[in-house]
Design a protein around this motif. Structure first.
Motif, PDB file in Angstrom:
ATOM      1  N   ILE A 115      22.138 106.023  -8.172  1.00 49.83           N
ATOM      2  CA  ILE A 115      20.975 106.355  -7.363  1.00 49.83           C
ATOM      3  C   ILE A 115      20.460 107.699  -7.847  1.00 49.83           C
ATOM      4  N   SER A 116      19.139 107.798  -8.061  1.00 48.86           N
ATOM      5  CA  SER A 116      18.595 109.057  -8.555  1.00 48.86           C
ATOM      6  C   SER A 116      18.053 109.923  -7.428  1.00 48.86           C
ATOM      7  N   SER A 117      18.362 109.607  -6.210  1.00 52.32           N
ATOM      8  CA  SER A 117      17.922 110.392  -5.072  1.00 52.32           C
ATOM      9  C   SER A 117      19.000 110.332  -4.005  1.00 52.32           C
ATOM     10  N   GLU A 118      18.835 111.145  -2.958  1.00 53.74           N
ATOM     11  CA  GLU A 118      19.770 111.085  -1.833  1.00 53.74           C
ATOM     12  C   GLU A 118      19.672 109.708  -1.186  1.00 53.74           C
ATOM     13  N   GLU A 119      20.803 109.088  -0.891  1.00 55.05           N
ATOM     14  CA  GLU A 119      20.774 107.734  -0.333  1.00 55.05           C
ATOM     15  C   GLU A 119      20.007 107.673   0.972  1.00 55.05           C
ATOM     16  N   GLN A 120      20.072 108.732   1.788  1.00 54.43           N
ATOM     17  CA  GLN A 120      19.358 108.672   3.059  1.00 54.43           C
ATOM     18  C   GLN A 120      17.848 108.667   2.869  1.00 54.43           C
ATOM     19  N   ASP A 121      17.349 109.038   1.687  1.00 51.91           N
ATOM     20  CA  ASP A 121      15.921 109.002   1.420  1.00 51.91           C
ATOM     21  C   ASP A 121      15.443 107.616   1.011  1.00 51.91           C
ATOM     22  N   LEU A 122      16.348 106.727   0.675  1.00 50.57           N
ATOM     23  CA  LEU A 122      15.960 105.402   0.222  1.00 50.57           C
ATOM     24  C   LEU A 122      15.434 104.572   1.383  1.00 50.57           C
ATOM     25  N   PRO A 123      14.373 103.798   1.127  1.00 49.76           N
ATOM     26  CA  PRO A 123      13.962 102.827   2.139  1.00 49.76           C
ATOM     27  C   PRO A 123      15.080 101.817   2.369  1.00 49.76           C
ATOM     28  N   GLY A 124      15.033 101.132   3.497  1.00 44.54           N
ATOM     29  CA  GLY A 124      16.077 100.184   3.866  1.00 44.54           C
ATOM     30  C   GLY A 124      16.371  99.148   2.802  1.00 44.54           C
ATOM     31  N   LEU A 125      15.358  98.647   2.113  1.00 47.86           N
ATOM     32  CA  LEU A 125      15.596  97.656   1.069  1.00 47.86           C
ATOM     33  C   LEU A 125      16.374  98.261  -0.096  1.00 47.86           C
ATOM     34  N   GLY A 126      16.127  99.515  -0.391  1.00 48.11           N
ATOM     35  CA  GLY A 126      16.874 100.207  -1.444  1.00 48.11           C
ATOM     36  C   GLY A 126      18.328 100.393  -1.057  1.00 48.11           C
ATOM     37  N   GLN A 127      18.561 100.762   0.199  1.00 46.10           N
ATOM     38  CA  GLN A 127      19.936 100.908   0.670  1.00 46.10           C
ATOM     39  C   GLN A 127      20.675  99.581   0.596  1.00 46.10           C
ATOM     40  N   ARG A 128      19.993  98.521   0.967  1.00 41.42           N
ATOM     41  CA  ARG A 128      20.610  97.193   0.919  1.00 41.42           C
ATOM     42  C   ARG A 128      20.950  96.815  -0.524  1.00 41.42           C
ATOM     43  N   ALA A 129      20.057  97.094  -1.450  1.00 47.13           N
ATOM     44  CA  ALA A 129      20.322  96.793  -2.856  1.00 47.13           C
ATOM     45  C   ALA A 129      21.544  97.564  -3.348  1.00 47.13           C
ATOM     46  N   CYS A 130      21.685  98.816  -2.927  1.00 42.93           N
ATOM     47  CA  CYS A 130      22.860  99.610  -3.305  1.00 42.93           C
ATOM     48  C   CYS A 130      24.135  98.987  -2.757  1.00 42.93           C
ATOM     49  N   ARG A 131      24.097  98.565  -1.507  1.00 39.02           N
ATOM     50  CA  ARG A 131      25.275  97.927  -0.912  1.00 39.02           C
ATOM     51  C   ARG A 131      25.630  96.624  -1.627  1.00 39.02           C
ATOM     52  N   ASP A 132      24.619  95.985  -2.237  1.00 35.85           N
ATOM     53  CA  ASP A 132      24.847  94.753  -2.993  1.00 35.85           C
ATOM     54  C   ASP A 132      25.156  95.041  -4.460  1.00 35.85           C
ATOM     55  N   ASN A 133      25.532  96.308  -4.757  1.00 37.05           N
ATOM     56  CA  ASN A 133      25.918  96.735  -6.108  1.00 37.05           C
ATOM     57  C   ASN A 133      24.813  96.568  -7.143  1.00 37.05           C
ATOM     58  N   ARG A 134      23.597  96.784  -6.736  1.00 41.15           N
ATOM     59  CA  ARG A 134      22.457  96.795  -7.653  1.00 41.15           C
ATOM     60  C   ARG A 134      22.161  98.235  -8.038  1.00 41.15           C
ATOM     61  N   THR A 135      21.655  98.441  -9.231  1.00 41.34           N
ATOM     62  CA  THR A 135      21.243  99.791  -9.620  1.00 41.34           C
ATOM     63  C   THR A 135      19.837 100.030  -9.070  1.00 41.34           C
ATOM     64  N   VAL A 136      19.671 101.196  -8.464  1.00 42.15           N
ATOM     65  CA  VAL A 136      18.413 101.534  -7.807  1.00 42.15           C
ATOM     66  C   VAL A 136      17.987 102.922  -8.259  1.00 42.15           C
ATOM     67  N   ILE A 137      16.720 103.039  -8.605  1.00 44.66           N
ATOM     68  CA  ILE A 137      16.136 104.349  -8.865  1.00 44.66           C
ATOM     69  C   ILE A 137      14.989 104.522  -7.888  1.00 44.66           C
ATOM     70  N   TYR A 138      15.021 105.619  -7.162  1.00 42.99           N
ATOM     71  CA  TYR A 138      13.971 105.982  -6.216  1.00 42.99           C
ATOM     72  C   TYR A 138      13.240 107.200  -6.764  1.00 42.99           C
ATOM     73  N   GLN A 139      11.931 107.099  -6.888  1.00 40.00           N
ATOM     74  CA  GLN A 139      11.126 108.224  -7.354  1.00 40.00           C
ATOM     75  C   GLN A 139       9.821 108.277  -6.569  1.00 40.00           C
ATOM     76  N   ARG A 140       9.473 109.479  -6.130  1.00 46.02           N
ATOM     77  CA  ARG A 140       8.108 109.667  -5.644  1.00 46.02           C
ATOM     78  C   ARG A 140       7.228 109.656  -6.882  1.00 46.02           C
ATOM     79  N   LEU A 141       6.153 108.901  -6.843  1.00 41.30           N
ATOM     80  CA  LEU A 141       5.334 108.707  -8.027  1.00 41.30           C
ATOM     81  C   LEU A 141       4.787 110.009  -8.609  1.00 41.30           C
ATOM     82  N   PRO A 142       4.319 110.955  -7.792  1.00 38.49           N
ATOM     83  CA  PRO A 142       3.845 112.213  -8.393  1.00 38.49           C
ATOM     84  C   PRO A 142       4.942 112.942  -9.170  1.00 38.49           C
ATOM     85  N   ARG A 143       6.159 112.952  -8.657  1.00 38.85           N
ATOM     86  CA  ARG A 143       7.269 113.606  -9.366  1.00 38.85           C
ATOM     87  C   ARG A 143       7.662 112.829 -10.612  1.00 38.85           C
ATOM     88  N   LEU A 144       7.632 111.510 -10.537  1.00 40.24           N
ATOM     89  CA  LEU A 144       7.961 110.706 -11.706  1.00 40.24           C
ATOM     90  C   LEU A 144       6.987 111.005 -12.838  1.00 40.24           C
TER      91      LEU A 144
END
Length: 147
Positions: free
Chosen positions: A3-32
């Protein structure tokens, strides 16, 4: 799990993907876009680009506050093209999808990017009060317009 961000910042679907052992990258588009611009200059672009393309789920938060520059359009097109049919992209925005073409700017890029993003998309349009309410019970919140 990466995870490239704090897990608590992830939307619920992102958290679920992490729990399902998926790789997730969260980025605010302006920062990306700022990170991509720097990466072009210092040689990190290929590595950053590969990580964005390889993740199972790429979450791009805060789509649309500013029009894209030519470089941002090219980078977004490459990311979307290389992820097409390989991984999921979750985009959050307060703008309706009909306004996204104007955010991208150049019509040829806008058509190509939106064709890949919207063609097989599942759209969730939320309506209701903002979840970013103040803890001050005397503050008046306009519940008809979201955050």
């Amino acid at each position: 799990m990466r995870i490239s961000s704090e897990e608590q910042d992830l939307p619920g679907l992102g958290q679920r993907a992490c729990r399902d052992n998926r790789t997730v990258i969260y980025q605010r588009l302006p920062r990306l876009f700022a990170d991509l611009e720097l990466a072009h200059g210092d040689g990190r672009f290929p590595r950053l680009f590969r990580s964005l393309v390889k993740a199972d789920l790429l979450i791009l938060d805060d789509w649309g506050p500013d029009r894209l520059t030519a470089g941002q359009r090219r980078d977004l097109m490459e990311i979307v093209e290389d992820r097409h049919d390989r991984g999921s992209i979750l985009i959050t925005s307060q703008l309706p999808v009909a306004a996204w073409h104007d955010v991208i700017g150049e019509p040829t890029f806008a058509d190509a990017i939106l064709d890949r993003l919207v063609h097989n998309a599942h759209r969730l349009e939320l309506d209701g009060p903002s979840l970013r309410r103040s803890s001050d019970p005397t503050e008046i919140v306009d519940e008809g317009h979201g955050a």
